[in-house]
Design an enzyme around this catalytic site. Structure first.
Site, mmCIF file in Angstrom:
data_model
loop_
_atom_site.group_PDB
_atom_site.id
_atom_site.type_symbol
_atom_site.label_atom_id
_atom_site.label_comp_id
_atom_site.label_asym_id
_atom_site.label_seq_id
_atom_site.Cartn_x
_atom_site.Cartn_y
_atom_site.Cartn_z
ATOM 1 N N GLY A 88 0.833 -1.198 0.000
ATOM 2 C CA GLY A 88 0.000 0.000 0.000
ATOM 3 C C GLY A 88 0.867 1.248 0.000
ATOM 4 N N ALA A 89 1.788 1.294 0.951
ATOM 5 C CA ALA A 89 2.699 2.421 1.060
ATOM 6 C C ALA A 89 3.825 2.030 2.014
ATOM 7 C CB ALA A 89 1.978 3.663 1.597
ATOM 8 N N GLU A 120 6.996 3.708 4.690
ATOM 9 C CA GLU A 120 7.223 4.923 5.465
ATOM 10 C C GLU A 120 8.608 5.546 5.357
ATOM 11 O OE1 GLU A 120 6.460 1.842 6.642
ATOM 12 O OE2 GLU A 120 7.674 1.314 8.388
ATOM 13 N N ASN A 121 9.322 5.338 4.240
ATOM 14 C CA ASN A 121 10.664 5.909 4.094
ATOM 15 C C ASN A 121 10.707 7.340 4.621
ATOM 16 O OD1 ASN A 121 11.114 3.548 2.444
ATOM 17 N ND2 ASN A 121 10.002 4.669 0.860
ATOM 18 N N HIS A 142 -1.307 6.528 8.712
ATOM 19 C CA HIS A 142 -0.489 5.363 9.063
ATOM 20 C C HIS A 142 0.992 5.654 8.803
ATOM 21 C CE1 HIS A 142 0.082 0.826 9.186
ATOM 22 N NE2 HIS A 142 1.201 1.210 8.583
ATOM 23 N N GLU A 143 1.290 6.162 7.609
ATOM 24 C CA GLU A 143 2.696 6.398 7.259
ATOM 25 C C GLU A 143 3.286 7.519 8.094
ATOM 26 O OE1 GLU A 143 3.883 4.081 5.651
ATOM 27 O OE2 GLU A 143 1.980 3.285 4.914
ATOM 28 N N HIS A 162 4.269 6.320 11.439
ATOM 29 C CA HIS A 162 5.548 5.595 11.406
ATOM 30 C C HIS A 162 6.740 6.525 11.609
ATOM 31 C CE1 HIS A 162 4.733 1.446 10.604
ATOM 32 N NE2 HIS A 162 4.156 1.621 9.440
ATOM 33 N N GLU A 213 4.069 -1.548 13.468
ATOM 34 C CA GLU A 213 2.823 -1.628 12.705
ATOM 35 C C GLU A 213 1.563 -1.498 13.564
ATOM 36 O OE1 GLU A 213 2.877 -1.149 9.758
ATOM 37 O OE2 GLU A 213 4.914 -1.701 9.172
HETATM 38 ZN ZN LIG Z 1 3.077 0.275 8.347
#
Ligand SMILES: [Zn+2]
Ligand SMILES: *[C@@H]1O[C@H](CO)[C@@H](O)[C@H](O)[C@H]1NC(C)=O
Ligand SMILES: *[C@@H]1O[C@H](CO)[C@@H](O)[C@H](O)[C@H]1NC(C)=O
Ligand SMILES: *[C@@H]1O[C@H](CO)[C@@H](O)[C@H](O)[C@H]1NC(C)=O
Length: 952
Positions: free
Chosen positions: A327-328, A330-331, A363-364, A367, A386
């Site tokens: 989905g994505a 988190e860099n 969500h990202e 993170h 997570e």
């Molecule tokens: Zn995540």
């Protein structure tokens, strides 16, 4: 030392030392590994011998046309690690590597004095464990705490698709139809080693100076940090980025492209926030920019640590990648999203995809604190990353836009799915030992996300939000730029609750541990003596399988409850803590129902004695809204689970959920469609039974369909839109006449006069339109999809194209899925949509599969995806199809490595049918239709809830 000066010195050093060891290495070389680790439970783990403090990485990519001596879609890499031994006497350095070829290695002290490598065996590449071992000359050892510089030259691959991670390539067509290339990186969780030989475990953190030498005609490169310096080098341009924060290697991000560009920008110098995408999507970044900055600010305040203060010069870019495996991810400073998860276009993007843009951004961003700033030390506790991110996915976005009802939606989207995942006998504890990359990836599963998040929700209600916030701030402050283990989290909660008595007076560390260390979740059994008011409670682990062996496990369960004469739905503070097998609560006597787990904030199911269930059933029939919507959702979800696990007779179960016939509520219907469909899938092979059951379903659907209607109304609540989307898909798929008629009419109007279909109705309208339509209709949508500039809509059409029942169309669909007309990440799903959209299509797909087995395997890239392609076909075949599949498997047994996967899929398809056969009479009786009477030849199938669980 300035960046420039250093870069001049290093190549000089390299030249000096390299001449001493002029070796060329490649994968074909035979090595004699000096370590064998097969018995070591940590065989894939690096020894904890070095502190890698900093690393310079330089990447020179080659695309389609590579200069002489270079291979297309590879890159040259230079990695310079600055590292300090943690003890004296080390004579080798081990790090992880999965690059294409290592071409040179030198080691010096910080002052540039060469450290000599072994004469005959300077390097070992231990492929099984992805180790690169650098051996020093006999007798040479390193000095504790002194800095060394390890320079590795290598060649890496730009992989064909993002599914294999590392650096990958993607492409798209610009407005002139020209193919445009780009390369991105996806390193989580164990793929940093494909970008550069490195300390590729989350517990090793260092700073990174990244530079990229790209073709001059390409666009500006993006990475975690801003560009510090740009150097023209003829047909190439070198871009040097500022140093990153101290972080784990998997958070590195690089995007090299012909024309990606900033499509939305808040232009705030101190709080920059930008959306980056292909230049043909410039109109699609507005919503992502609308939600990102307020979310960041909300986290700043809630967690008490400000994002832009974490590190000077930290930016906050979000990039939309047309090709993306999950989905994505988190860099830090450059989060990557699958395009549909970041880009939004009015008139094309549906409300569900739009909602996910908000939740996944939350969500990202979460993170950044839980994952980047502090990081789970090892992937055995990935829930520390997570679980927190998934919790905030709903609860942070809820604060930014309350109209999305994300606090309530958490129950059906996360808590109930945690309970469902936890009900299988093979579920894992949140803390679960993992070693190999496959095990690591496996632990990025529903449990780490949904159970982790649900535990945090329960904890918040147990200890109060004030204490919860205090604990989070504590663990972030204590472990900043460092790794964290669960004990750090426990200690922070202990710190936060010290001096504050929590109900039950238990050590909060113990409380959390019970939920983290044990697999499964409990069911609370409630027996109410209405004469005396005595409530007897007992708990046990809930298994969905009736034959699972009970365990002696117990959990500390915070209890909330309310009762019929004076329901109170708003007091969510637990009044009891139950953590023995049995317990008792005394209430006032009275003939009234009780409900435990008010608004289902606790991670447990609740079963009652028959009398209490009957009183609940009656109350719900008399007045549906007399029970809170989230407790209705709980009841629906629990009752389906209890009937399946044989804790509740079908008769009683269907009596309780009979209220669905009067309830149009989204929260009731979300678990209801899943539950009702689970039974239906088991009746598909019995047309008479199916016909009766479908009549029952139509009766159930009456109120909800009347309430949602067939048309989208501007300004309606989001949950109404979502309810319509799911319920009408269900209804049309099972052949609800009015639904199908309405959908077909909308489809025809679109084809004939171009009347656009609202994006929120497209899922069922396109599907029903094609299922009832002709090959020409199919071809029309096929062309429309190829011209789409919106990934959400493109994927919606892909899904609908699977609904056709025209054999020519199905074969062309399969051709399309195996070609580059479908992105690699969508192929496995597309195949499932084909069978789900029209069950008969599985037979056509099987014939196609038999002839094109290798093409299928190549197209879906990952072995696990190919396994699920095989399993899914079986799940949709009837007995005749299964026999055909079985015969084919037997005929190719010797050449098909997945033979056993296929066989067990057939067995499980048969056991599903048997389940239905054995129970059909009893279930029809329970729903008030004693004997099956009609015969319906057409067998259509509802879209099963696709488990497109994607890492994010
Ligand atoms: Zn995540
Ligand atoms: C890395 O980059 C920073 C500037 O971002 C620079 O100050 C530093 O000298 C560079 N090199 C090292 C080894 O830190
Ligand atoms: C930048 O964003 C911050 C945080 O939202 C805000 O306080 C500040 O006013 C903004 N600055 C400008 C120039 O808009
Ligand atoms: C049903 O219950 C709700 C909540 O208690 C109440 O507000 C409503 O008036 C009741 N409706 C009827 C028809 O009694």
């Amino acid at each position: 030392m300035s960046v420039l000066a250093k870069l001049v010195i290093v190549p000089a050093l390299l030249a000096l030392v390299k001449s001493e060891f002029p070796f060329e290495l490649d994968e074909d070389l035979e090595f004699q590994p000096s370590i064998t680790r097969s018995n070591d439970p940590n065989s894939y783990r690096l020894p904890d011998e070095f502190d890698p403090t900093h690393c310079d990485i330089e990447v020179t990519p080659y695309f389609e046309t590579a200069p002489a001596g270079k291979e297309p879609f590879t890159f040259d890499g230079e990695a310079i690690h600055y590292l300090k031994p943690k003890k004296d006497g080390l004579s080798s350095i081990i790090l992880q590597d999965n690059v294409k070829r290592v071409t040179g290695v030198t080691l010096t002290t910080a002052n540039g004095v060469p450290v000599l490598l072994h004469d005959t065996n300077p390097l070992e590449r231990i492929r099984q464990y992805f180790f690169l071992k650098i051996n020093l000359r006999d007798g040479t050892t390193l000095v504790n705490d002194q800095e060394y510089v390890l320079h590795i030259s290598y060649i890496g691959n730009i992989n064909e698709t993002p599914l294999t991670r590392g650096m990958f390539r993607g492409s798209y067509k610009d407005s002139n139809g020209r193919v445009r290339w780009y390369a991105g990186t996806h390193l989580q969780p164990t793929h940093g080693r494909q970008l550069f030989p490195c300390f590729d475990e989350p517990g090793f953190k260092s700073t990174y100076n990244i530079s990229v030498i790209r073709p001059a005609h390409f666009a500006k490169t993006f990475s975690n940090m801003e560009i510090a310096e740009t150097i023209e080098m003829g047909d190439r341009v070198k871009e040097i980025f500022y140093r990153t924060p101290r972080m784990s290697a998997y958070l590195i991000s690089i995007l090299i492209s012909e024309d990606f560009t900033v499509i939305a920008d808040n232009k705030n110098v101190t709080h920059p926030y930008r959306i980056i995408a292909r230049s043909t999507a410039v109109n699609q970044g507005k919503y992502a920019l609308e939600v990102g900055p307020p979310l960041t600010e909300w986290f700043d305040n809630y967690l008490g640590i400000k994002y832009y203060d974490m590190e000077p010069g930290l930016k906050n870019d979000q990039v939309a990648s047309p090709d993306w495996a999950s989905g994505a991810t988190e860099n830090w400073g450059l989060v990557s999203y699958r395009e549909v998860r970041l880009l939004c276009e009015d008139g094309e993007t549906n409300a569900l995809d739009k909602m996910y843009i908000g939740t996944i951004t939350a969500h990202e961003l979460a993170h950044k604190w839980f994952g980047n700033y502090i990081t789970a030390k090892w992937w055995d506790n990935v829930w520390v990353n997570e679980g927190f991110a998934s919790y905030f996915e709903h609860f942070a976005m809820h604060e930014v836009d309350r109209s999305l009802e994300l606090e309530a939606q958490f129950n059906i989207m996360y808590l109930q799915s945690a309970l469902s995942a936890d009900s299988s006998a093979s579920t894992r504890a949140l803390r679960h030992t993992v070693n190999s990359p496959t095990e690591v990836t496996g632990h990025f599963s529903g449990i780490s996300y949904s159970k982790g998040a649900s535990l945090l929700l329960m904890l918040k209600h147990y200890i109060s939000e004030t204490n919860f916030k205090k604990a989070l701030n504590r663990v972030l402050s204590e472990r900043s730029f460092n790794a964290a283990v669960p004990e750090d989290v426990y200690a922070a909660f202990k710190y936060a609750t010290t001096g504050d008595t929590v109900v039950g007076n238990i050590d909060i560390e113990d409380f959390i541990k019970y939920w983290v260390d044990q697999p499964g979740s409990p069911v609370l059994d409630v027996h109410v003596n209405m004469e005396t008011g005595l409530i007897e409670l007992s708990q046990e682990r809930f298994f969905i399988s009736p034959s699972a062996k009970p365990t002696e496990q117990v959990w500390p369960i915070p209890l909330t409850y309310t009762f019929g004469s004076q329901p109170n739905w708003n007091d969510l503070n637990p009044t009891h803590l139950m953590w023995k097998k049995t317990d008792q609560i005394q209430k006032a006597p009275g003939q009234e129902w009780v409900i435990f787990n008010v608004q289902q904030k606790g991670l447990y199911r609740v079963n009652y004695d028959e009398n209490n269930w009957r009183m609940l059933a009656r109350a719900l029939k008399e007045n549906v809204t007399s029970i809170h919507q989230l407790n209705r959702a709980q009841i629906v979800d629990d009752v389906f689970a209890f009937m399946r696990s044989e804790r509740m007779p079908f008769k009683l179960g269907f009596e309780v959920i009979d209220f669905l016939k009067d309830d149009g509520n989204y929260y009731s219907w979300y678990p209801a469609t899943t539950g009702l469909n689970w039974y239906r899938n088991r009746f598909l092979h019995m047309p008479e039974v199916l016909a009766v059951y479908d009549e029952v379903l139509f009766e159930f659907l009456g109120t909800v369909i009347a309430e949602v209607g067939y048309d989208y109304v501007d300004g309606e609540p989001l949950t109404k839109t979502l309810n319509r989307l799911f319920v009408l898909s269900f209804a049309c798929n099972i052949g609800h006449a009015e639904c199908v008629e309405n959908a077909v009419q909308k489809f025809k109007a679109m084809r004939a006069g171009g009347t656009p279909v609202n994006p929120n109705l497209r899922r069922h309208v396109f599907c029903a339109g094609l299922r009832e339509g002709t090959y020409d209709d199919w071809r029309w949508l096929y062309e429309r999809r190829l011209n789409s500039n919106n990934q959400g809509d493109e994927v919606a059409m892909l899904r609908a194209l699977g609904c056709s029942s025209d054999e020519k169309a199905i074969n062309e669909f399969l051709d399309m899925v195996l070609s580059d007309k479908v992105k690699a990440q969508d192929r496995a799903n597309a195949l499932t949509w084909l069978y789900a959209g029209n069950r008969g299509n599985a037979k056509v797909a099987l014939q196609y599969l038999k002839k094109n087995i290798d093409a299928f395997r190549d197209a879906v890239i990952l072995p696990a995806s190919f396994n699920s392609v095989l399993s899914n076909i079986a799940a949709y075949l009837d007995e005749e199809g299964l026999e055909d599949m079985e015969a084919w498997l037997n005929s190719v047994q010797g050449t098909l490595p997945e033979y056993n996967v296929g066989l067990s899929a057939i067995a499980s398809a048969r056991s599903s049918m048997k389940w239905g056969t054995d129970r059909a009479d009893e279930i029809l009786e329970a729903v008030g239709h004693g004997a099956a009477h009609a015969i319906v030849p057409t067998v259509t199938l509802l879209l099963s809830t696709l488990v497109a669980l994607m890492l994010r």
